[in-house]
Design a protein around this motif. Structure first.
Motif, PDB file in Angstrom:
ATOM      1  N   THR A   1      -2.522  -8.011 -17.583  1.00  0.00           N
ATOM      2  CA  THR A   1      -2.422  -6.761 -18.599  1.00  0.00           C
ATOM      3  C   THR A   1      -3.089  -7.443 -19.766  1.00  0.00           C
ATOM      4  OG1 THR A   1      -1.055  -5.475 -19.370  1.00  0.00           O
ATOM      5  CG2 THR A   1      -0.055  -7.528 -19.393  1.00  0.00           C
ATOM      6  N   ILE A   2      -3.203  -6.609 -20.751  1.00  0.00           N
ATOM      7  CA  ILE A   2      -3.825  -6.985 -22.128  1.00  0.00           C
ATOM      8  C   ILE A   2      -2.674  -7.837 -22.947  1.00  0.00           C
ATOM      9  CG2 ILE A   2      -5.433  -6.511 -24.042  1.00  0.00           C
ATOM     10  CD1 ILE A   2      -6.349  -5.947 -21.506  1.00  0.00           C
ATOM     11  N   TYR A   3      -2.879  -8.767 -23.590  1.00  0.00           N
ATOM     12  CA  TYR A   3      -1.878  -9.515 -24.452  1.00  0.00           C
ATOM     13  C   TYR A   3      -2.743  -9.821 -25.768  1.00  0.00           C
ATOM     14  CZ  TYR A   3       0.886 -13.780 -25.535  1.00  0.00           C
ATOM     15  OH  TYR A   3       1.700 -14.558 -26.325  1.00  0.00           O
ATOM     16  N   PHE A   4      -1.886  -9.472 -26.847  1.00  0.00           N
ATOM     17  CA  PHE A   4      -2.550  -9.562 -28.236  1.00  0.00           C
ATOM     18  C   PHE A   4      -1.529 -10.719 -28.751  1.00  0.00           C
ATOM     19  CE2 PHE A   4      -3.195  -8.775 -32.756  1.00  0.00           C
ATOM     20  CZ  PHE A   4      -4.692  -9.000 -32.819  1.00  0.00           C
ATOM     21  N   GLU A   5      -2.059 -11.561 -29.526  1.00  0.00           N
ATOM     22  CA  GLU A   5      -1.556 -12.695 -29.835  1.00  0.00           C
ATOM     23  C   GLU A   5      -1.812 -12.758 -31.536  1.00  0.00           C
ATOM     24  OE1 GLU A   5      -0.440 -16.999 -27.970  1.00  0.00           O
ATOM     25  OE2 GLU A   5      -2.017 -17.296 -29.220  1.00  0.00           O
ATOM     26  N   VAL A   6      -1.005 -12.446 -32.504  1.00  0.00           N
ATOM     27  CA  VAL A   6      -1.155 -12.204 -33.909  1.00  0.00           C
ATOM     28  C   VAL A   6      -1.337 -13.909 -34.249  1.00  0.00           C
ATOM     29  CG1 VAL A   6      -0.638 -11.278 -35.952  1.00  0.00           C
ATOM     30  CG2 VAL A   6       0.060 -10.211 -33.942  1.00  0.00           C
ATOM     31  N   LYS A   7      -1.999 -14.139 -35.412  1.00  0.00           N
ATOM     32  CA  LYS A   7      -2.231 -15.597 -35.896  1.00  0.00           C
ATOM     33  C   LYS A   7      -0.983 -16.099 -36.306  1.00  0.00           C
ATOM     34  CE  LYS A   7      -6.750 -16.886 -37.158  1.00  0.00           C
ATOM     35  NZ  LYS A   7      -7.620 -16.303 -38.126  1.00  0.00           N
ATOM     36  N   ASP A   8       0.108 -15.169 -36.666  1.00  0.00           N
ATOM     37  CA  ASP A   8       1.228 -15.848 -37.511  1.00  0.00           C
ATOM     38  C   ASP A   8       2.203 -16.006 -36.023  1.00  0.00           C
ATOM     39  OD1 ASP A   8       2.366 -13.308 -36.559  1.00  0.00           O
ATOM     40  OD2 ASP A   8       2.546 -12.718 -38.412  1.00  0.00           O
ATOM     41  N   GLY A   9       1.894 -15.937 -34.666  1.00  0.00           N
ATOM     42  CA  GLY A   9       2.518 -16.309 -33.646  1.00  0.00           C
ATOM     43  C   GLY A   9       3.186 -15.252 -33.005  1.00  0.00           C
ATOM     44  N   ASN A  10       3.329 -14.086 -33.822  1.00  0.00           N
ATOM     45  CA  ASN A  10       3.783 -12.928 -32.836  1.00  0.00           C
ATOM     46  C   ASN A  10       2.823 -12.599 -31.695  1.00  0.00           C
ATOM     47  OD1 ASN A  10       6.110 -11.552 -33.915  1.00  0.00           O
ATOM     48  ND2 ASN A  10       5.093 -10.981 -35.701  1.00  0.00           N
ATOM     49  N   HIS A  11       3.254 -11.984 -30.652  1.00  0.00           N
ATOM     50  CA  HIS A  11       2.651 -11.463 -29.694  1.00  0.00           C
ATOM     51  C   HIS A  11       3.101 -10.206 -28.922  1.00  0.00           C
ATOM     52  CE1 HIS A  11       5.451 -12.705 -26.710  1.00  0.00           C
ATOM     53  NE2 HIS A  11       5.706 -13.703 -27.448  1.00  0.00           N
ATOM     54  N   LYS A  12       2.339  -9.654 -28.313  1.00  0.00           N
ATOM     55  CA  LYS A  12       2.659  -8.330 -27.655  1.00  0.00           C
ATOM     56  C   LYS A  12       1.825  -7.995 -26.441  1.00  0.00           C
ATOM     57  CE  LYS A  12       4.140  -3.841 -28.933  1.00  0.00           C
ATOM     58  NZ  LYS A  12       4.752  -3.087 -30.090  1.00  0.00           N
ATOM     59  N   TYR A  13       2.405  -7.555 -25.321  1.00  0.00           N
ATOM     60  CA  TYR A  13       1.613  -7.081 -24.178  1.00  0.00           C
ATOM     61  C   TYR A  13       1.413  -5.980 -24.147  1.00  0.00           C
ATOM     62  CZ  TYR A  13       3.269 -11.818 -21.513  1.00  0.00           C
ATOM     63  OH  TYR A  13       3.206 -12.736 -21.438  1.00  0.00           O
ATOM     64  N   LEU A  14       0.287  -5.507 -23.926  1.00  0.00           N
ATOM     65  CA  LEU A  14       0.007  -4.073 -24.150  1.00  0.00           C
ATOM     66  C   LEU A  14      -0.268  -3.409 -22.724  1.00  0.00           C
ATOM     67  CD1 LEU A  14      -2.913  -4.536 -26.649  1.00  0.00           C
ATOM     68  CD2 LEU A  14      -0.674  -3.649 -26.947  1.00  0.00           C
ATOM     69  N   PRO A  15       0.251  -2.383 -22.417  1.00  0.00           N
ATOM     70  CA  PRO A  15       0.197  -1.747 -21.163  1.00  0.00           C
ATOM     71  C   PRO A  15      -1.229  -1.226 -20.643  1.00  0.00           C
ATOM     72  CG  PRO A  15       1.537  -0.088 -22.356  1.00  0.00           C
ATOM     73  CD  PRO A  15       0.982  -1.466 -23.190  1.00  0.00           C
ATOM     74  N   VAL A  16      -1.841  -2.136 -19.884  1.00  0.00           N
ATOM     75  CA  VAL A  16      -3.356  -1.944 -19.706  1.00  0.00           C
ATOM     76  C   VAL A  16      -3.727  -0.518 -18.812  1.00  0.00           C
ATOM     77  CG1 VAL A  16      -3.431  -3.036 -17.368  1.00  0.00           C
ATOM     78  CG2 VAL A  16      -5.427  -3.284 -18.726  1.00  0.00           C
TER      79      VAL A  16
END
Lengths: 88, 330
Positions: free
Chosen positions: B19-34
């Motif tokens: 799936t798609i994964y977005f990692e924000v610079k400050d360490g937060n992250h989120k999986y996106l339902p592809v």
């Protein structure tokens, strides 16, 4: 439609279910995912999950809503994953 | 119900666990339902690798890139999956045959002007004195006597000029004043809104074109050139008044934006992130709004209307049914 997926899976397979779920829905907290999904995608999701789980030991429940119009969402404590996922 | 994702933060977009994964610079992250993403709009500084692009291409997700000022930069337009040589030939045929090209160019402008008239008539009914409506109507009648594409475009230009001059009467909030249309850079807040809204619309239409057999490189009103997609610009003419302009009137008259949501950069006025988010969420809401479509006898969303416009064009190109532009009745 809107679906809430809740699962209780043996440790050996729990990660696999999470991986599949994340492709279709948004993770909310441990063992809970939710999101808007089409009927066809929902069928695909169910097929993928059926292939992983052991029907003797595992359990997955889907709560299905036609719309979220008449539901409300209330959170106590921390919100583990912000629901508004259009903006990142 | 696929969704659009708008990324404003800086970070890294990757493929992770299918799936798609977005990692924000400050360490937060989120999986996106592809499976549930239609397109991704990138406003922030995002790092991507080929692996991610490959995955997005496989899932037929389009990436639209915008620069620091919110201008459209380009798109990652995955390999055509509806590759139809036949439609391409027909598209070219209708471009090269002057009469055929003129017909389509005329229809796009006809749709644009009719929809401008619809929007203005609504405000006239609400009691705003819009005397220019008659001038626009006269130009509209004239449109059908124009022979060249340049003349057709000139009529459209004149109509737009008159139309924009009426914005001050429609927008009640006096914080927003429209003098004249200015682009690159937009000189005031309304111009900034129009520019941003139009570039969003261009990319939405491009995404819809991707789902048809049409090739976005061949437009009819806008001359095909070496630089950019033009078919989406043509189709956008029809939808600008009923989607972008209506959203602008809505958010300004409801005081959803204030001068705090804009900033001055490079001698121009641009929307800030806060303003962009408000504007995007309202335009998304608009695209999801459904209207009753007589021909089908059911309710369809504005996004669907865009797709149907493209299907109508496809039918016209293959000689199935003559193309008539969408003229808003609501």
């Amino acid at each position: 439609m809107y679906v809430i997926m809740v699962y209780d899976i043996n440790e050996e397979r729990v990660n696999k279910v999470l991986k599949v779920g994340r492709k279709y829905l948004t993770w909310v907290q441990n063992s809970v995912l939710e999101g808007e999904i089409t009927e066809a995608k929902f069928e695909k999701l169910k097929i993928e999950i059926k292939e992983i789980i052991n029907p003797e030991e595992d359990s997955v429940i889907f709560y299905i809503f036609r719309t979220t119009k008449y539901t409300e969402r209330e959170i106590l404590g921390i919100e583990k994953n912000k629901k508004d996922n259009m903006f990142l | 119900m696929s969704e659009n994702i708008y990324i404003f933060s800086n970070g890294e977009l990757k493929r992770k666990q299918n799936t798609i994964y977005f990692e924000v610079k400050d360490g937060n992250h989120k999986y996106l339902p592809v499976e549930n993403i239609r397109e991704i709009h990138l406003f922030g500084e995002v790092i991507l690798n080929k692996d991610a692009l490959e995955f997005l291409s496989q899932k037929e997700i389009i990436l639209h890139f915008y620069n620091y000022y919110g201008y459209y930069v380009g798109s990652f337009y995955p390999r055509e999956h509806y590759n139809s040589g036949y439609i391409l030939l027909k598209q070219v045929e209708h471009y090269l045959d002057f009469e055929k090209r003129r017909y389509l160019a005329l229809k796009f402008v006809e749709g644009a002007i009719s929809n401008i008239i619809t929007v203005l008539s609504y405000y006239r009914r609400k009691g705003i004195n819009l005397e220019s409506l008659d001038k626009i109507n006269a130009l509209y009648q004239n449109l059908f006597y124009q022979n060249t594409i340049e003349e057709i475009m000139a009529i459209e230009g004149k109509v737009r000029e008159i139309y924009y001059s009426e914005f001050n009467k429609i927008i009640e909030n006096k914080e927003f004043i429209m003098d004249k249309r200015s682009k690159k850079p937009p000189e005031n807040q309304i111009n900034a809104l129009i520019s941003f809204g139009n570039s969003l619309l261009y990319s939405y239409i491009l995404s819809e074109i991707y789902k048809t057999h049409l090739d976005p490189r061949i437009g009819y009103l806008h001359a095909t050139n070496f630089r950019r997609f033009t078919l989406n610009l043509d189709i956008a003419e029809i939808f600008k008044p009923i989607i972008v302009d209506r959203v602008i009137f809505y958010i300004t008259n409801k005081n959803m934006l204030s001068s705090r949501d804009f900033e001055e950069k490079l001698n121009g006025i641009y929307l800030k992130e806060s303003g962009r988010k408000i504007f995007i969420s309202k335009i998304e809401e608009k695209l999801r709004t459904t209207v009753f479509y007589k021909k089908l006898g059911k309710n369809v969303s504005y996004r669907r209307l865009i797709r149907m416009e493209l299907y109508k064009l496809e039918k016209h190109l293959i000689g199935d049914e003559k193309y008539y532009p969408l003229i808003s009745e609501w």
